[in-house]
Design a protein around this motif. Structure first.
Motif, mmCIF file in Angstrom:
data_model
loop_
_atom_site.group_PDB
_atom_site.id
_atom_site.type_symbol
_atom_site.label_atom_id
_atom_site.label_comp_id
_atom_site.label_asym_id
_atom_site.label_seq_id
_atom_site.Cartn_x
_atom_site.Cartn_y
_atom_site.Cartn_z
ATOM 1 N N ARG A 314 45.364 36.591 22.257
ATOM 2 C CA ARG A 314 45.215 35.264 21.646
ATOM 3 C C ARG A 314 44.589 34.281 22.633
ATOM 4 N N HIS A 315 44.739 34.542 23.915
ATOM 5 C CA HIS A 315 44.157 33.664 24.931
ATOM 6 C C HIS A 315 42.999 34.315 25.669
ATOM 7 N N PHE A 316 43.125 35.610 25.968
ATOM 8 C CA PHE A 316 42.096 36.319 26.717
ATOM 9 C C PHE A 316 41.382 37.308 25.797
ATOM 10 N N PRO A 317 40.142 37.052 25.423
ATOM 11 C CA PRO A 317 39.395 38.023 24.596
ATOM 12 C C PRO A 317 39.357 39.382 25.278
ATOM 13 N N HIS A 318 39.588 40.437 24.499
ATOM 14 C CA HIS A 318 39.621 41.795 25.046
ATOM 15 C C HIS A 318 40.551 41.836 26.265
ATOM 16 N N ALA A 319 41.768 41.399 26.055
ATOM 17 C CA ALA A 319 42.708 41.190 27.161
ATOM 18 C C ALA A 319 43.013 42.457 27.941
ATOM 19 N N ASP A 320 42.937 43.625 27.295
ATOM 20 C CA ASP A 320 43.240 44.878 27.978
ATOM 21 C C ASP A 320 42.046 45.433 28.741
ATOM 22 N N ARG A 321 40.939 44.704 28.728
ATOM 23 C CA ARG A 321 39.750 45.130 29.456
ATOM 24 C C ARG A 321 39.681 44.387 30.794
ATOM 25 N N LEU A 322 39.481 45.132 31.879
ATOM 26 C CA LEU A 322 39.260 44.507 33.180
ATOM 27 C C LEU A 322 37.811 44.026 33.232
ATOM 28 N N ASP A 323 37.633 42.709 33.378
ATOM 29 C CA ASP A 323 36.300 42.107 33.345
ATOM 30 C C ASP A 323 36.173 41.139 34.519
ATOM 31 N N LEU A 324 35.526 41.592 35.595
ATOM 32 C CA LEU A 324 35.446 40.783 36.806
ATOM 33 C C LEU A 324 34.566 39.551 36.628
ATOM 34 N N ARG A 325 33.851 39.472 35.504
ATOM 35 C CA ARG A 325 33.034 38.291 35.218
ATOM 36 C C ARG A 325 33.646 37.433 34.115
ATOM 37 N N ARG A 326 34.900 37.661 33.852
ATOM 38 C CA ARG A 326 35.569 36.918 32.785
ATOM 39 C C ARG A 326 35.483 35.420 33.069
ATOM 40 N N GLU A 327 35.050 34.682 32.063
ATOM 41 C CA GLU A 327 34.863 33.239 32.235
ATOM 42 C C GLU A 327 36.149 32.465 32.002
ATOM 43 N N ARG A 328 36.937 32.880 31.032
ATOM 44 C CA ARG A 328 38.150 32.140 30.702
ATOM 45 C C ARG A 328 39.304 32.634 31.544
ATOM 46 N N SER A 329 39.838 31.757 32.370
ATOM 47 C CA SER A 329 40.927 32.173 33.237
ATOM 48 C C SER A 329 42.240 31.577 32.730
ATOM 49 N N GLY A 330 42.904 30.800 33.582
ATOM 50 C CA GLY A 330 44.212 30.292 33.192
ATOM 51 C C GLY A 330 45.285 31.346 33.337
ATOM 52 N N GLN A 331 44.990 32.402 34.121
ATOM 53 C CA GLN A 331 45.995 33.457 34.311
ATOM 54 C C GLN A 331 47.208 32.886 35.039
ATOM 55 N N LEU A 332 48.368 33.495 34.792
ATOM 56 C CA LEU A 332 49.638 32.912 35.216
ATOM 57 C C LEU A 332 50.349 33.723 36.301
ATOM 58 N N ALA A 333 49.621 34.619 36.959
ATOM 59 C CA ALA A 333 50.276 35.518 37.924
ATOM 60 C C ALA A 333 51.021 34.765 39.012
ATOM 61 N N LEU A 334 50.531 33.582 39.395
ATOM 62 C CA LEU A 334 51.186 32.813 40.452
ATOM 63 C C LEU A 334 51.854 31.557 39.910
ATOM 64 N N GLY A 335 52.103 31.537 38.594
ATOM 65 C CA GLY A 335 52.879 30.460 38.007
ATOM 66 C C GLY A 335 52.042 29.359 37.386
#
Length: 392
Positions: A314-335
């Motif tokens: 819902r937030h990351f298109p093709h979320a299960d794909r590793l994409d090193l050029r992904r434009e949309r971030s907002g990842q929460l790994a560090l809070g």
């Protein structure tokens, strides 16, 4: 609502989270200690929860009978991961005055030297357990240097962190012994820094002052513990998980070798793809509150699944794909929010430097065992490999 078996989140975390997100945003689970908790799985709910002041980190707001995390003595418990404002605001303000961007920037060259030295030690062998000889030692050397821990006092801190993250149920005394050892170590270290301050973070934390306010002895002890425990544990697995992801995606590995300038963006995507902390620190609602359409009673434990949120399509298109050029971030790994990881800039620097040094050194890096033989630590508290055998 039947609680979900926590073992499913260890054996197949991302497949299980996919099913849970589709089934609903909030689920009943049993925590590592067998006590119940609410698991939040969708990105928007997790992100909001990380910044919601109604979700307390203070264990005094927990109802008995619910999962509440580690049981530590007060001198180790008085850290930022157990505090709400205004205590959290005060302590974080003091820490930020000592743990400055300038101090982190000055570590860039030393971190690279550590990485090169570790690779020098194994290069002639042609193979190694990269977790044991590189991803593990690098963060602990950096943190010991940062805190000003003398060479004579350095040891295998992983024995302590393992005792907390993956406690041995048949030998519960090991956790108690680890906690007692940590208490003795940090108490002695702080006293030695009081007597002989040096150019290191711990000396600066002892000396830091804001309008007459300083950090108490327990606050200093718990901060030193937190920096070592969280900074070490998370960075080890950030590095190792990233290396495995690149070995699993050789086209991305080749791309980074050709374009090392892409490492900074790659670090963000690799952290999203398979981060080291599946769950944010447990939280306790200060009032009955609705999360994802589910009413969670005050005081019951809420677990915000960062791992699930970071794979939410819902937030990351093709979320299960590793994409090193992904434009949309907002990842929460560090809070996210006021509890965003204070050490995030250092963790990123270490991860980027470790990957750069490794990719430059070994052009034909590959796994030294069948992929299916790799094993993950048996805990939902951390997402980390037990070993990572590679050859070149």
């Amino acid at each position: 609502m039947q609680p979900i078996d926590v073992n499913a989140l260890i054996d197949d975390p991302y497949g299980t989270y996919d099913k849970l997100r589709e089934a609903g945003p909030v689920h009943r689970v049993t925590g590592p200690d067998g006590k119940p908790a609410w698991l939040v799985t969708r990105y928007e709910d997790v992100r909001k929860g990380l910044a919601d002041p109604r979700l307390s980190l203070d264990k005094r707001n927990a109802l008995p009978g619910n999962y509440s995390g580690f049981s530590l003595p007060p001198a180790l418990d008085a850290n930022l991961l157990n505090m709400d404002p205004p205590d959290h605001t005060r302590v974080r303000r003091l820490v930020v005055k000592a743990f400055t961007p300038g101090r982190v920037d000055k570590l860039r060259a030393p971190v690279r030297r550590v990485a090169d030295d570790l690779l020098d030690a194994v290069e002639a062998d042609g193979r190694t357990d990269l977790l044991a000889t590189y991803a593990g030692p690098l963060p602990i050397i950096v943190i010991c240097d940062l805190l000003g821990i003398p060479q004579r006092d350095r040891r295998d801190f992983r024995v302590w962190t393992d005792a907390l993250i993956t406690p041995d149920r048949e030998r519960p005394h090991l956790m108690k012994e680890a906690i007692a050892s940590m208490m003795r170590f940090f108490t002695g270290l702080i006293e030695s820094k009081r007597a002989e301050p040096a150019d290191d973070l711990l000396s600066d934390l002892i000396a830091v002052e804001d309008g007459g306010d300083t950090l108490s002895r327990d606050e200093l002890t718990s901060l030193a513990f937190l920096i070592l425990f969280a900074g070490y544990e998370n960075t080890v697995h950030l590095i190792a998980n990233a290396v495995l992801a690149l070995l699993d995606h050789p086209a991305h590995l080749r791309e980074l070798r050709k374009n090392p300038d892409g490492l900074e963006a790659a670090v963000e995507e690799l952290s999203r793809w398979d981060g080291p902390a599946p769950l944010a620190i447990r939280r306790f609602p200060l009032e009955d509150m609705e999360i994802g359409g589910v009413t969670v009673p005050a005081g019951e434990t809420v677990l915000l699944s960062v791992a699930s949120a970071n794979r939410d399509p819902r937030h990351f298109p093709h979320a299960d794909r590793l994409d090193l050029r992904r434009e949309r971030s907002g990842q929460l790994a560090l809070g996210h929010g006021i509890h965003y990881c204070l050490g995030a800039p250092l963790a990123r620097l270490e991860m980027e430097t470790a990957l750069a040094a490794l990719l430059e050194r070994f052009e034909n890096l590959e796994l030294d065992v069948p992929r299916e033989s790799l094993r993950w630590r048996p805990t939902i508290r951390a997402r980390g490999l037990i070993s990572l055998p590679v050859r070149w």
